[in-house]
Design a protein around this motif. Sequence first.
Motif, PDB file in Angstrom:
ATOM      1  N   ALA A 211       0.828  -1.206   0.000  1.00  0.00           N
ATOM      2  CA  ALA A 211       0.000   0.000   0.000  1.00  0.00           C
ATOM      3  C   ALA A 211       0.862   1.256   0.000  1.00  0.00           C
ATOM      4  O   ALA A 211       2.035   1.246   0.393  1.00  0.00           O
ATOM      5  N   ASP A 212       0.232   2.345  -0.404  1.00  0.00           N
ATOM      6  CA  ASP A 212       0.886   3.647  -0.399  1.00  0.00           C
ATOM      7  C   ASP A 212       0.197   4.524   0.658  1.00  0.00           C
ATOM      8  O   ASP A 212       0.437   4.361   1.835  1.00  0.00           O
ATOM      9  N   ASN A 213      -0.685   5.404   0.238  1.00  0.00           N
ATOM     10  CA  ASN A 213      -1.262   6.384   1.151  1.00  0.00           C
ATOM     11  C   ASN A 213      -2.517   5.887   1.845  1.00  0.00           C
ATOM     12  O   ASN A 213      -3.206   4.995   1.363  1.00  0.00           O
ATOM     13  N   ALA A 214      -2.806   6.504   2.971  1.00  0.00           N
ATOM     14  CA  ALA A 214      -4.014   6.237   3.742  1.00  0.00           C
ATOM     15  C   ALA A 214      -5.164   7.078   3.187  1.00  0.00           C
ATOM     16  O   ALA A 214      -5.100   7.603   2.075  1.00  0.00           O
ATOM     17  N   LEU A 218      -6.323   4.868   0.195  1.00  0.00           N
ATOM     18  CA  LEU A 218      -6.320   3.488   0.666  1.00  0.00           C
ATOM     19  C   LEU A 218      -7.634   2.794   0.326  1.00  0.00           C
ATOM     20  O   LEU A 218      -7.653   1.594   0.034  1.00  0.00           O
ATOM     21  N   ILE A 219      -8.730   3.534   0.354  1.00  0.00           N
ATOM     22  CA  ILE A 219     -10.034   2.924   0.087  1.00  0.00           C
ATOM     23  C   ILE A 219     -10.076   2.241  -1.283  1.00  0.00           C
ATOM     24  O   ILE A 219     -10.525   1.090  -1.386  1.00  0.00           O
ATOM     25  N   VAL A 248       3.946  11.422   6.018  1.00  0.00           N
ATOM     26  CA  VAL A 248       2.686  12.107   6.270  1.00  0.00           C
ATOM     27  C   VAL A 248       1.479  11.190   6.104  1.00  0.00           C
ATOM     28  O   VAL A 248       0.707  10.996   7.047  1.00  0.00           O
ATOM     29  N   SER A 249       1.309  10.633   4.915  1.00  0.00           N
ATOM     30  CA  SER A 249       0.038   9.959   4.625  1.00  0.00           C
ATOM     31  C   SER A 249       0.167   8.467   4.377  1.00  0.00           C
ATOM     32  O   SER A 249      -0.828   7.818   4.038  1.00  0.00           O
ATOM     33  N   ASP A 250       1.345   7.875   4.533  1.00  0.00           N
ATOM     34  CA  ASP A 250       1.481   6.449   4.257  1.00  0.00           C
ATOM     35  C   ASP A 250       0.634   5.627   5.221  1.00  0.00           C
ATOM     36  O   ASP A 250       0.515   5.945   6.402  1.00  0.00           O
ATOM     37  N   SER A 254      -3.650   1.078  11.650  1.00  0.00           N
ATOM     38  CA  SER A 254      -4.743   1.917  12.153  1.00  0.00           C
ATOM     39  C   SER A 254      -5.513   2.569  11.017  1.00  0.00           C
ATOM     40  O   SER A 254      -6.741   2.731  11.087  1.00  0.00           O
ATOM     41  N   ASP A 255      -4.817   2.937   9.962  1.00  0.00           N
ATOM     42  CA  ASP A 255      -5.480   3.559   8.818  1.00  0.00           C
ATOM     43  C   ASP A 255      -6.375   2.571   8.080  1.00  0.00           C
ATOM     44  O   ASP A 255      -7.419   2.948   7.538  1.00  0.00           O
ATOM     45  N   ILE A 256      -5.973   1.306   8.051  1.00  0.00           N
ATOM     46  CA  ILE A 256      -6.838   0.277   7.466  1.00  0.00           C
ATOM     47  C   ILE A 256      -8.137   0.182   8.254  1.00  0.00           C
ATOM     48  O   ILE A 256      -9.239   0.132   7.686  1.00  0.00           O
ATOM     49  N   VAL A 257      -8.022   0.171   9.566  1.00  0.00           N
ATOM     50  CA  VAL A 257      -9.218   0.092  10.413  1.00  0.00           C
ATOM     51  C   VAL A 257     -10.127   1.288  10.156  1.00  0.00           C
ATOM     52  O   VAL A 257     -11.351   1.145  10.009  1.00  0.00           O
ATOM     53  N   ASP A 258      -9.551   2.477  10.096  1.00  0.00           N
ATOM     54  CA  ASP A 258     -10.353   3.677   9.839  1.00  0.00           C
ATOM     55  C   ASP A 258     -11.055   3.586   8.485  1.00  0.00           C
ATOM     56  O   ASP A 258     -12.227   3.965   8.346  1.00  0.00           O
TER      57      ASP A 258
END
Length: 394
Positions: A211-214, A218-219, A248-250, A254-258
């Motif tokens: 993956a790259d950015n959140a 990411l979606i 910054v945005s990788d 936690s970002d997957i959960v969000d």
Amino acid sequence: MPDTPAPPVILGDEPGSFPHGVLAERHPAIIRQVRDAFPYGPDIHHALDALLASCTEGVIEPLPADAHDRDRWRAWGLDAYAGRSWFEVPWLWSESYFYRRLLDAVGYFGPGPWQGIDPFRPFKLAELDARETDEELAALDGLAARPAEERAHALLHGSLWGNRADLGFRLSDAGAEGRAAVPALVADDSEDLWPLLPASDAATGTLCLVADNAGRELIPDLLLAAHLLAHGRTGRVVLHVKPYPYYVSDATTSDIVDALRRLTAAPGEAAVYGRRLWAAMADGTLAVRAHPFAAAPLPYARMPDDLRAEFAAATLTLVKGDLNYRRLVGDRLWPPTTPFTDVTAHFPGPVAALRTLKSDVITGLTADTEAALVAAEGQRWRTGGTRALVQVRK
């Protein structure tokens, strides 16, 4: 690797260059943004001031003696670069170490009250909560009635373009790219990608998705993973993310959960995708990997043996984004016509890159494409994020 000698790694020491601008302007701006995003106390403010002075006018300093990953960073080159200007060491290394030091400055690694608090989280959540995200998710409802193959292509382009994607499979009118003198995709090997992920009623292979950015980028990665799993193009997806906040945005775990919560709370087809992904996490067909090397300041040619074994066992590794592309091909000013297959020969299995162009590194172009890009934009096409590519090495 190519028979001709590889060009030197990119440094940030040339005023006016893109790397120099990142070190001299973007990094100080990031420090200011992080400072303003949280009600940090005086100790953290002082640490941020010290980092600002160090990265603009000072030299690279070693990690504290008690840093949990000090030995790892020494193995990654810290001993060789400590005491030198941030601008005079490899740009990839300098960028990565900046984010490691920023996390120290805000107390991320603790102990203390700010331990584990992502300094970039407000920016990531703002993207997830944006009106544009609602519009992009609503486009999934219109996509649902399209044939599975068409949906797969749409979701691939969604993942490629991130938050510039049109998930309704209307990146432009049907003939726009064919009419353009310089198409938005400077290289497109997507027809070589799909045979590596053939549809099957009993798919057993593994797709590694780096993956790259959140946030809103990411979606689309998650939507693509859900589609590939649901339609038997892979038996399992392993999503490789960063072990801690980075660039910054990788994306992190936690970002997957969000992102999954954002999907499951949305109306219509978006929630269907969200529930499917949530269930895939529970049964193991969607897994998360946060290997320490994901945040290393090094190219993938130097990956450790355990990670190499994982990628070697995968049916395909899909590498997302600009930073991962730089790490995949080597952060060097290759001639743009250098074959992508040559610079990725080190990779232990089939690999595909999905990338919008946001830095100078590029390989795998035809001479005609390069000439048309230069004629149209000079060298701005390399860094503006308006061009993209899909490249595959089988």
